[in-house]
Scaffold this motif. Structure first.
Motif, PDB file in Angstrom:
ATOM      1  N   MET A 106      85.886  82.575  25.786  1.00 50.03           N
ATOM      2  CA  MET A 106      86.567  81.745  26.778  1.00 50.03           C
ATOM      3  C   MET A 106      87.092  82.518  27.972  1.00 50.03           C
ATOM      4  SD  MET A 106      90.162  80.571  25.147  1.00 50.03           S
ATOM      5  CE  MET A 106      91.484  81.677  24.809  1.00 50.03           C
ATOM      6  N   ILE A 107      87.188  81.768  29.070  1.00 50.53           N
ATOM      7  CA  ILE A 107      87.819  82.286  30.274  1.00 50.53           C
ATOM      8  C   ILE A 107      89.206  81.673  30.307  1.00 50.53           C
ATOM      9  CG2 ILE A 107      87.827  82.206  32.791  1.00 50.53           C
ATOM     10  CD1 ILE A 107      84.826  81.869  32.711  1.00 50.53           C
ATOM     11  N   GLU A 108      90.233  82.456  30.575  1.00 47.06           N
ATOM     12  CA  GLU A 108      91.553  81.834  30.659  1.00 47.06           C
ATOM     13  C   GLU A 108      92.470  82.627  31.573  1.00 47.06           C
ATOM     14  OE1 GLU A 108      92.568  78.655  29.546  1.00 47.06           O
ATOM     15  OE2 GLU A 108      93.938  79.451  31.035  1.00 47.06           O
ATOM     16  N   HIS A 164      96.063  81.666  31.558  1.00 41.56           N
ATOM     17  CA  HIS A 164      97.374  81.646  30.916  1.00 41.56           C
ATOM     18  C   HIS A 164      97.488  82.825  29.953  1.00 41.56           C
ATOM     19  CE1 HIS A 164      97.593  77.689  32.566  1.00 41.56           C
ATOM     20  NE2 HIS A 164      98.765  77.442  32.025  1.00 41.56           N
ATOM     21  N   MET A 165      98.266  83.831  30.332  1.00 42.61           N
ATOM     22  CA  MET A 165      98.297  85.062  29.551  1.00 42.61           C
ATOM     23  C   MET A 165      98.894  84.867  28.175  1.00 42.61           C
ATOM     24  SD  MET A 165      96.680  87.408  30.637  1.00 42.61           S
ATOM     25  CE  MET A 165      95.564  87.139  31.978  1.00 42.61           C
ATOM     26  N   ASP A 166      99.872  83.944  28.040  1.00 45.65           N
ATOM     27  CA  ASP A 166     100.462  83.758  26.706  1.00 45.65           C
ATOM     28  C   ASP A 166      99.417  83.209  25.739  1.00 45.65           C
ATOM     29  OD1 ASP A 166     101.277  82.527  29.030  1.00 45.65           O
ATOM     30  OD2 ASP A 166     102.585  81.080  28.035  1.00 45.65           O
ATOM     31  N   LEU A 167      98.583  82.290  26.269  1.00 45.54           N
ATOM     32  CA  LEU A 167      97.511  81.741  25.435  1.00 45.54           C
ATOM     33  C   LEU A 167      96.525  82.836  25.063  1.00 45.54           C
ATOM     34  CD1 LEU A 167      95.861  79.267  24.300  1.00 45.54           C
ATOM     35  CD2 LEU A 167      94.763  79.167  26.512  1.00 45.54           C
ATOM     36  N   VAL A 168      96.108  83.603  26.060  1.00 42.90           N
ATOM     37  CA  VAL A 168      95.111  84.649  25.850  1.00 42.90           C
ATOM     38  C   VAL A 168      95.621  85.674  24.842  1.00 42.90           C
ATOM     39  CG1 VAL A 168      93.906  86.564  26.949  1.00 42.90           C
ATOM     40  CG2 VAL A 168      94.063  84.367  28.107  1.00 42.90           C
ATOM     41  N   MET A 169      96.857  86.137  25.064  1.00 38.79           N
ATOM     42  CA  MET A 169      97.396  87.201  24.217  1.00 38.79           C
ATOM     43  C   MET A 169      97.578  86.728  22.785  1.00 38.79           C
ATOM     44  SD  MET A 169      97.616  89.896  25.914  1.00 38.79           S
ATOM     45  CE  MET A 169      97.200  90.279  27.608  1.00 38.79           C
ATOM     46  N   SER A 228      88.200  86.678  24.908  1.00 38.85           N
ATOM     47  CA  SER A 228      88.618  86.099  26.177  1.00 38.85           C
ATOM     48  C   SER A 228      88.128  86.967  27.316  1.00 38.85           C
ATOM     49  CB  SER A 228      90.140  85.989  26.246  1.00 38.85           C
ATOM     50  OG  SER A 228      90.583  85.023  25.329  1.00 38.85           O
ATOM     51  N   LEU A 229      87.652  86.284  28.348  1.00 33.77           N
ATOM     52  CA  LEU A 229      87.222  86.972  29.556  1.00 33.77           C
ATOM     53  C   LEU A 229      88.293  86.712  30.598  1.00 33.77           C
ATOM     54  CD1 LEU A 229      84.768  88.525  30.685  1.00 33.77           C
ATOM     55  CD2 LEU A 229      83.827  86.337  31.404  1.00 33.77           C
ATOM     56  N   ILE A 230      88.957  87.764  31.048  1.00 30.09           N
ATOM     57  CA  ILE A 230      90.009  87.557  32.041  1.00 30.09           C
ATOM     58  C   ILE A 230      89.731  88.407  33.270  1.00 30.09           C
ATOM     59  CG2 ILE A 230      91.724  87.035  30.264  1.00 30.09           C
ATOM     60  CD1 ILE A 230      92.986  89.782  30.885  1.00 30.09           C
ATOM     61  N   GLY A 231      90.513  88.149  34.289  1.00 27.60           N
ATOM     62  CA  GLY A 231      90.348  88.892  35.526  1.00 27.60           C
ATOM     63  C   GLY A 231      90.908  88.089  36.676  1.00 27.60           C
TER      64      GLY A 231
END
Lengths: 288, 357
Positions: A239-241, A243-248, A41-44
């Motif tokens: 993926m870019i996301e 929603h932290m619950d989904l990402v985690m 996951s790519l977050i930021g």
């Protein structure tokens, strides 16, 4: 050339990737790898350059500097050119000078086996659910204009249709088969977009904020759905996301961008407790 | 309905139509306006469908149709004027430089190929443009082509701004019907193939289409070239119908007429384009002619306003009303079919029977 191939075993590898628009460096010297079968996951925060990074992988933009490898093969490469030579503010400006510029169009990237979905859903509006999927089969054709027009490719056509039907069944969309794509509820449209991407038979799936605009219930379903298709289709997912619950829950690893720079990478638990990540998300509140 | 049954219906409908035309031709006087309308209507139906392939199915708003028809018409005429009449046709240019004639069907196809060839070349720079810009560029091309064909230096080939005549024409109304019919059938087959689906995908969302592995440049060029090919063929047919041609016929007004037919018929409907082509030609050549007649009386009442050209005013009003209130056109994006007709009548009868109860 020795580095035309890069056999690190990664499905996707971004190398020193920089994208500069005028004087703005949107993505700054980002390098990352996505391993086979992995969900990265790519977050930021907003404006960190996540979608720009995606658009470079999918061929929408040619990077200003840097290279991208897919299964060890170099598929994108560029170096600052023309006006950008003077304007360039990123790093490694000399690294790719004199090397071949590789800038494929998005359709060529998809043909390599990299499929994507969009942040704001982009379905074929006037087509039914079934037709949306069937269109994605066009790129796998072996027929030419002549054989297709005179229906000499009946066997292939039948196979296209059958595979699309099968995909509909797996995706649990068969009950809405003949409805207009845009008449579906939001969550189903997301499913359809993923189904359509899968119809191109990809190995690497890029999801751009798949849970955007979804409620917690829909997000939970999506989490299970992504996990299920990864197993069923043997996919690698990038993926870019938000929603932290989904990402985690779903990510094997997480890569964090802030102002175009990589600031952290690691397992969900590591990233969650990384002070730089917390700072990026909370806007550096601790410093003041 | 099964596929076979559908096919049988369609074939029998086509045979019945051709039979009807044949009988009509035997029974009615050959000077009747009906035949004028049918002949010209069939030709316009073809060019309208070819424009619809581009504007309605691929989403490329092009206004170059008259230019491609001109190319087709001139190619046809230049290649089919019998050598013995060339001296009189090209009287200012020593009989011209082409001194042979080829059979009519080959010349029609050659007309299409020349138009397609030009489309390919023009498409290289022009198809990068989007919507309005593409329309302006193609319109410009059509105007340039028209000017170039009137150029004195090209006289030995194009006869300059003089008429081309004496080429083979058709008498029977069946001829344009059969040629247009075959061409339209080819276009429909293309639309129903996997390429047609790709065209529609490009129309709906270019970015998504490209992400689905559809090569935009290649497919847009294909649609443009194919559309121009059939516009070229219809240009050849138009030359046959008119018996003489001149570059000044193919003005941008002609493109607008075709565009109008496409809009009235429904953008994205082949049968809509066909139906509206006949309606349009019938109105402009026949039914609304009385509007141009200054001395028109109902009983002893002299209808005011009527004068030469008034027909066009009425037409313009109809078009405005159409665009304002009936944007979908006659057919929308639907197609006319036996099945749809059956469904329509079934619904009609059901409603009636409900009322009776």
């Amino acid at each position: 050339m020795s580095n035309e191939r890069n056999d690190s075993g990664a499905v996707l590898k971004l190398e020193n990737l920089t994208m500069q628009f005028g004087g703005v460096v949107a993505v700054d010297n980002v390098s990352l790898e996505v391993g086979k079968g992995e969900i990265l996951s790519l977050i930021g925060p907003n404006g960190a350059g996540k979608t720009t990074a995606f658009n470079m992988v999918t061929g929408v933009y040619a990077p200003t500097n840097g290279a991208i490898y897919y299964k060890g093969e170099k598929i994108v490469q560029n170096t600052p050119q023309g006006k950008m030579k003077k304007l360039y503010q990123g790093e490694n400006a000399d690294l790719y000078v004199g090397k071949r510029v590789i800038a494929p169009t998005p359709d060529k990237i998809t043909k390599l086996g990299i499929a994507r979905t969009f942040q704001n859903i982009r379905l074929f509006k006037s087509q039914t659910v079934f037709e949306n999927i069937l269109i994605a089969k066009h790129m796998l054709r072996t027929s030419n204009l002549f054989t297709a027009t005179f229906h000499l490719n009946a066997k292939e056509e039948a196979q296209m249709r059958q595979e699309s039907e099968e995909l509909l069944r797996i995706m649990e969309l068969e009950d809405v088969r003949d409805e207009l794509a845009t008449s579906l509820p939001y969550g189903k449209q997301r499913h359809l977009e993923i189904a359509r991407a899968l119809a191109t038979k990809p190995e690497l799936l890029l999801l751009d904020e798949p849970a955007a605009g979804m409620n917690p219930q829909e997000t939970m379903e999506l989490t299970q759905f992504i996990g299920r298709i990864r197993g069923e289709f043997g996919l690698t997912i990038f993926m870019i996301e938000h929603h932290m619950d989904l990402v985690m829950e779903i990510s094997d690893r997480i890569h964090v961008l802030d102002f175009g720079k990589s600031i952290a990478e690691g397992k969900p638990d590591e990233v969650r407790n990384d002070p730089r990540v917390i700072e990026a998300y909370l806007g550096g509140a601790q410093d003041e | 309905m099964s596929k076979k049954k559908k096919m049988a219906w369609n074939v029998s409908l086509i045979v019945a139509l051709l039979g009807l035309l044949f009988v009509l031709e035997q029974v009615m006087p050959s000077g009747s306006m009906l035949f004028t309308v049918l002949k010209k209507g069939a030709i316009y139906a073809l060019v309208a469908v070819s424009m619809n392939l581009l504007n309605g199915f691929t989403g490329l708003f092009s206004l170059g149709q008259a230019g491609f028809m001109l190319l087709g018409a001139y190619t046809y005429a230049i290649l089919t004027i019998p050598p013995e009449s060339r001296a009189s046709v090209y009287q200012y240019y020593d009989g011209g430089i082409v001194n042979f004639a080829i059979p009519v069907p080959l010349a029609l196809i050659a007309g299409g190929l020349i138009a397609a060839g030009f489309a390919f070349l023009i498409g290289l720079p022009v198809l990068r443009l989007k919507s309005d810009y593409l329309a302006i560029a193609t319109l410009g091309f059509a105007e340039i082509i028209r000017a170039v064909f009137q150029w004195d230096k090209l006289g030995p080939l194009t006869n300059g701004s003089n008429l081309l005549r004496s080429f083979p024409t058709f008498q029977s109304v069946l001829y344009p019907f059969i040629v247009s019919g075959i061409c339209i059938a080819l276009i429909v087959m293309l639309i129903n193939s996997t390429y047609g689906r790709a065209f529609k995908a490009i129309r709906d969302d270019e970015i998504a289409a490209e992400a689905m592995g559809i090569n935009l440049a290649h497919h847009k060029r294909l649609a443009f070239v194919i559309s121009s090919f059939f516009a070229g063929v219809s240009g050849g047919l138009l030359a046959m119908y008119q018996t003489t041609i001149q570059a000044s016929m193919f003005k941008s007004a002609m493109t607008y007429e075709i565009l109008l037919i496409v809009v009235i018929g429904g953008i994205g409907s082949v049968t809509g384009s066909c139906i509206s082509a006949f309606l349009f030609i019938a109105c402009s050549e026949w039914w609304l002619r009385f509007l141009d007649n200054e001395n028109f009386y109902i009983g002893s009442f002299h209808v005011p306003l009527l004068r030469a050209g008034f027909r066009k005013v009425v037409f313009a009003v109809v078009i405005m009303a159409m665009v304002l209130f009936y944007r979908q056109g006659i057919m929308g994006t639907k197609e006319f079919s036996v099945e749809a007709l059956q469904g329509f009548f079934r619904k009609l009868f059901r409603r009636k029977s409900v009322k009776e109860e």
